[in-house]
Design an enzyme around this catalytic site. Structure first.
Site, PDB file in Angstrom:
ATOM      1  N   LYS A  24       0.828  -1.213   0.000  1.00 47.29           N
ATOM      2  CA  LYS A  24       0.000   0.000   0.000  1.00 47.29           C
ATOM      3  C   LYS A  24       0.857   1.256   0.000  1.00 47.29           C
ATOM      4  O   LYS A  24       0.513   2.236  -0.643  1.00 47.29           O
ATOM      5  CB  LYS A  24      -0.957  -0.006   1.203  1.00 47.29           C
ATOM      6  CG  LYS A  24      -2.075  -1.026   1.061  1.00 47.29           C
ATOM      7  CD  LYS A  24      -3.198  -0.819   2.058  1.00 47.29           C
ATOM      8  CE  LYS A  24      -4.351  -1.787   1.768  1.00 47.29           C
ATOM      9  NZ  LYS A  24      -5.448  -1.702   2.726  1.00 47.29           N
ATOM     10  N   LYS A  69      -5.274  -9.828  -6.054  1.00 42.68           N
ATOM     11  CA  LYS A  69      -6.554 -10.136  -5.407  1.00 42.68           C
ATOM     12  C   LYS A  69      -7.595  -9.091  -5.790  1.00 42.68           C
ATOM     13  O   LYS A  69      -7.257  -7.924  -6.046  1.00 42.68           O
ATOM     14  CB  LYS A  69      -6.388 -10.220  -3.887  1.00 42.68           C
ATOM     15  CG  LYS A  69      -6.356  -8.884  -3.181  1.00 42.68           C
ATOM     16  CD  LYS A  69      -6.674  -8.993  -1.692  1.00 42.68           C
ATOM     17  CE  LYS A  69      -6.797  -7.597  -1.094  1.00 42.68           C
ATOM     18  NZ  LYS A  69      -8.007  -7.312  -0.394  1.00 42.68           N
ATOM     19  N   LYS A 127     -11.248  -3.412  -3.337  1.00 40.75           N
ATOM     20  CA  LYS A 127     -12.004  -2.181  -3.557  1.00 40.75           C
ATOM     21  C   LYS A 127     -11.123  -1.099  -4.155  1.00 40.75           C
ATOM     22  O   LYS A 127     -11.607  -0.159  -4.754  1.00 40.75           O
ATOM     23  CB  LYS A 127     -12.565  -1.672  -2.226  1.00 40.75           C
ATOM     24  CG  LYS A 127     -13.759  -2.461  -1.739  1.00 40.75           C
ATOM     25  CD  LYS A 127     -14.149  -2.047  -0.325  1.00 40.75           C
ATOM     26  CE  LYS A 127     -13.670  -3.030   0.696  1.00 40.75           C
ATOM     27  NZ  LYS A 127     -13.682  -2.645   2.057  1.00 40.75           N
TER      28      LYS A 127
HETATM   29  P1  ATP Z   1      -9.120  -2.602   0.143  1.00 45.01           P
HETATM   30  O1  ATP Z   1      -9.215  -3.081  -1.243  1.00 45.01           O
HETATM   31  O2  ATP Z   1      -9.699  -1.212   0.350  1.00 45.01           O
HETATM   32  O3  ATP Z   1      -7.801  -2.830   0.780  1.00 45.01           O
HETATM   33  P2  ATP Z   1     -10.510  -4.920   0.791  1.00 45.01           P
HETATM   34  O4  ATP Z   1     -11.484  -5.042  -0.319  1.00 45.01           O
HETATM   35  O5  ATP Z   1      -9.295  -5.773   0.821  1.00 45.01           O
HETATM   36  O6  ATP Z   1     -10.136  -3.441   0.980  1.00 45.01           O
HETATM   37  P3  ATP Z   1     -11.080  -5.154   3.677  1.00 45.01           P
HETATM   38  O7  ATP Z   1     -12.087  -4.401   4.406  1.00 45.01           O
HETATM   39  O8  ATP Z   1      -9.686  -4.727   3.876  1.00 45.01           O
HETATM   40  O9  ATP Z   1     -11.390  -5.147   2.122  1.00 45.01           O
HETATM   41  O10 ATP Z   1     -11.235  -6.710   4.011  1.00 45.01           O
HETATM   42  C1  ATP Z   1     -12.325  -7.338   4.640  1.00 45.01           C
HETATM   43  C2  ATP Z   1     -12.149  -8.835   4.591  1.00 45.01           C
HETATM   44  O11 ATP Z   1     -12.266  -9.298   3.248  1.00 45.01           O
HETATM   45  C3  ATP Z   1     -10.751  -9.320   5.060  1.00 45.01           C
HETATM   46  O12 ATP Z   1     -10.904 -10.462   5.881  1.00 45.01           O
HETATM   47  C4  ATP Z   1     -10.043  -9.668   3.791  1.00 45.01           C
HETATM   48  O13 ATP Z   1      -9.067 -10.677   3.966  1.00 45.01           O
HETATM   49  C5  ATP Z   1     -11.185 -10.174   2.935  1.00 45.01           C
HETATM   50  N1  ATP Z   1     -10.873 -10.026   1.506  1.00 45.01           N
HETATM   51  C6  ATP Z   1     -10.643  -8.868   0.855  1.00 45.01           C
HETATM   52  N2  ATP Z   1     -10.412  -9.088  -0.454  1.00 45.01           N
HETATM   53  C7  ATP Z   1     -10.497 -10.440  -0.627  1.00 45.01           C
HETATM   54  C8  ATP Z   1     -10.360 -11.298  -1.754  1.00 45.01           C
HETATM   55  N3  ATP Z   1     -10.074 -10.800  -2.955  1.00 45.01           N
HETATM   56  N4  ATP Z   1     -10.513 -12.621  -1.582  1.00 45.01           N
HETATM   57  C9  ATP Z   1     -10.805 -13.131  -0.362  1.00 45.01           C
HETATM   58  N5  ATP Z   1     -10.953 -12.387   0.743  1.00 45.01           N
HETATM   59  C10 ATP Z   1     -10.800 -11.050   0.632  1.00 45.01           C
HETATM   60  N1  LTN Z   2      -6.841  -5.246   8.275  1.00 43.79           N
HETATM   61  C1  LTN Z   2      -8.052  -5.829   7.810  1.00 43.79           C
HETATM   62  C2  LTN Z   2      -9.282  -5.253   8.448  1.00 43.79           C
HETATM   63  C3  LTN Z   2      -9.315  -5.477   9.919  1.00 43.79           C
HETATM   64  C4  LTN Z   2      -9.559  -6.712  10.595  1.00 43.79           C
HETATM   65  C5  LTN Z   2      -9.518  -6.396  11.997  1.00 43.79           C
HETATM   66  C6  LTN Z   2      -9.802  -8.011  10.180  1.00 43.79           C
HETATM   67  C7  LTN Z   2      -9.109  -4.537  10.864  1.00 43.79           C
HETATM   68  N2  LTN Z   2      -9.242  -5.074  12.099  1.00 43.79           N
HETATM   69  C8  LTN Z   2      -9.691  -7.388  12.953  1.00 43.79           C
HETATM   70  C9  LTN Z   2      -9.980  -8.997  11.165  1.00 43.79           C
HETATM   71  C10 LTN Z   2      -9.916  -8.672  12.527  1.00 43.79           C
HETATM   72  C11 LTN Z   2      -8.087  -5.641   6.307  1.00 43.79           C
HETATM   73  O1  LTN Z   2      -7.434  -4.804   5.787  1.00 43.79           O
HETATM   74  N3  LTN Z   2      -8.860  -6.412   5.644  1.00 43.79           N
END
Ligand code: ATP
Ligand code: LTN
Length: 337
Positions: free
Chosen positions: A116, A199, A202
């Site tokens: 990031k 992966k 968002k």
């Molecule tokens: P960003 O893209 O803004 O970093 P994100 O889409 O990864 O966000 P988070 O809120 O950070 O979303 O993640 C919420 C949960 O979704 C976490 O447990 C993360 O591991 C899971 N997750 C996110 N993207 C994936 C994916 N492509 N496949 C499986 N699990 C995912």
């Molecule tokens: N870092 C995680 C979001 C997150 C999370 C947590 C997940 C913050 N606190 C506690 C599990 C438990 C992410 O970026 N997906």
């Protein structure tokens, strides 16, 4: 107090909707775990200002959107505590102590921080992006969670959390449960439809990400245009055929079948047939999901009441943990009176 094992997880209110990977990698398990576990689920808004901070009104709205979507996905406020991280000062309170136990090199090795900060330009990054995994550790340890349902990308943060719990326990005496990651098999890492080396996320270009708020026609178009390969053989092979295997994983995770069973069902058919079936399965989930989310969002006062109730339940656990940890560290208790 329940004697069931505890589960805690969190999701960031970034973007205007969850993406499919959030649901299949994590939230689907949150819903299932409400039954066998004492469940705590958190919208981690403090984490959502670690990159470019959103407009304040957008952050408030996104927090409500994620909460509504979690309820639409099947979280039941009577069977879990659904709350907003910033409603509990206990999270940053514990985080500070854990920061003081974290090595600088240890934090520097977090791959998500490296990714990031590279993407955003390291010198433009705030310190919050660096300490973010430690706040995540506090989120988890505050609730003495046994299990943490997450996607594969969070495995390293969970490892850090375990190390910090063990370090604190070794120095100050048994205080924290050492949690375990609960990561699904095939859906642990749903891939970007346009770039199956990354992966789904968002924060990537829209064409490769399915938002659960996307209309049916957009979902179908994105899936039909998903990058695959040219050998024409339907086979689950995540290394050799990542794009195609990703479609099989999506279908399997939505229908509850194994990837092998889905591969068998579509073997001998063209990629077009598989894409059509995947699109249908995603739309069948997303359409009622979006309608239910909207209903919940149309009544923000009720949504806020649900979140207030969740925060109250969360506070009952978190305040006890912080008081215990602070006493063990040696902070002088505030006198009453
Ligand atoms: P960003 O893209 O803004 O970093 P994100 O889409 O990864 O966000 P988070 O809120 O950070 O979303 O993640 C919420 C949960 O979704 C976490 O447990 C993360 O591991 C899971 N997750 C996110 N993207 C994936 C994916 N492509 N496949 C499986 N699990 C995912
Ligand atoms: N870092 C995680 C979001 C997150 C999370 C947590 C997940 C913050 N606190 C506690 C599990 C438990 C992410 O970026 N997906």
């Amino acid at each position: 107090m329940s004697n069931k094992p505890r589960v805690l997880s969190g999701i960031q209110p970034t973007g205007e909707s969850m993406q499919l990977g959030n649901y299949l990698g994590a939230v689907q398990n949150w819903v299932q775990m409400q039954d066998g576990y004492d469940a705590y689920y958190c919208v981690v808004d403090l984490h959502a200002i670690t990159l470019e901070p959103p407009e304040p009104e957008a952050l408030r709205q996104r927090t409500r959107i994620v909460a509504a979507q979690l309820l639409a996905a099947g979280l039941d406020p009577d069977r879990c505590a659904l709350f907003v991280q910033s409603h509990l000062p206990e999270h940053p309170q514990l985080s500070w102590v854990l920061e003081c136990l974290t090595g600088f090199g240890e934090a520097s090795r977090m791959t998500q921080f490296k990714d990031k900060s590279t993407r955003a330009g390291a010198d433009r990054q705030g310190v919050g992006l660096f300490t973010y995994p430690i706040l995540q550790a506090a989120d988890i340890l505050l609730y003495q969670a046994d299990q943490v349902p997450i996607g594969e990308d969070q495995r390293q943060h969970l490892e850090l959390t375990r190390n910090l719990a063990q370090r604190f326990n070794a120095r100050y005496g048994d205080t924290f449960v050492v949690p375990e990651a609960f990561i699904p098999k095939a859906a642990a890492k749903i891939l970007d439809l346009q770039d199956p080396t990354a992966k789904m996320s968002k924060s990537r270009p829209d064409a490769g990400t399915i938002y659960l708020s996307d209309p049916a026609s957009v979902i179908t178009r994105k899936i039909k245009r998903a990058v695959t390969d040219t050998d024409g053989e339907v086979r689950y092979d995540p290394e050799g055929k990542p794009g195609l295997s990703n479609l099989l994983a999506i279908h399997a995770a939505l229908t509850g079948a194994s990837v092998e069973a889905v591969a068998k069902e579509f073997s001998g058919q063209g990629y077009g047939a598989l894409k059509g079936a995947v699109a249908e399965a995603v739309v069948a989930f997303a359409e009622p999901f979006a309608a239910r989310s909207q209903e919940l969002l149309d009544d923000p006062a009720e949504l806020d009441r649900i979140l207030a109730r969740g925060a109250e339940r969360a506070r009952a656990v978190a305040s006890v943990t912080v008081a215990d940890a602070y006493a063990k560290v040696g902070f002088l208790p505030a006198a009453v009176g």
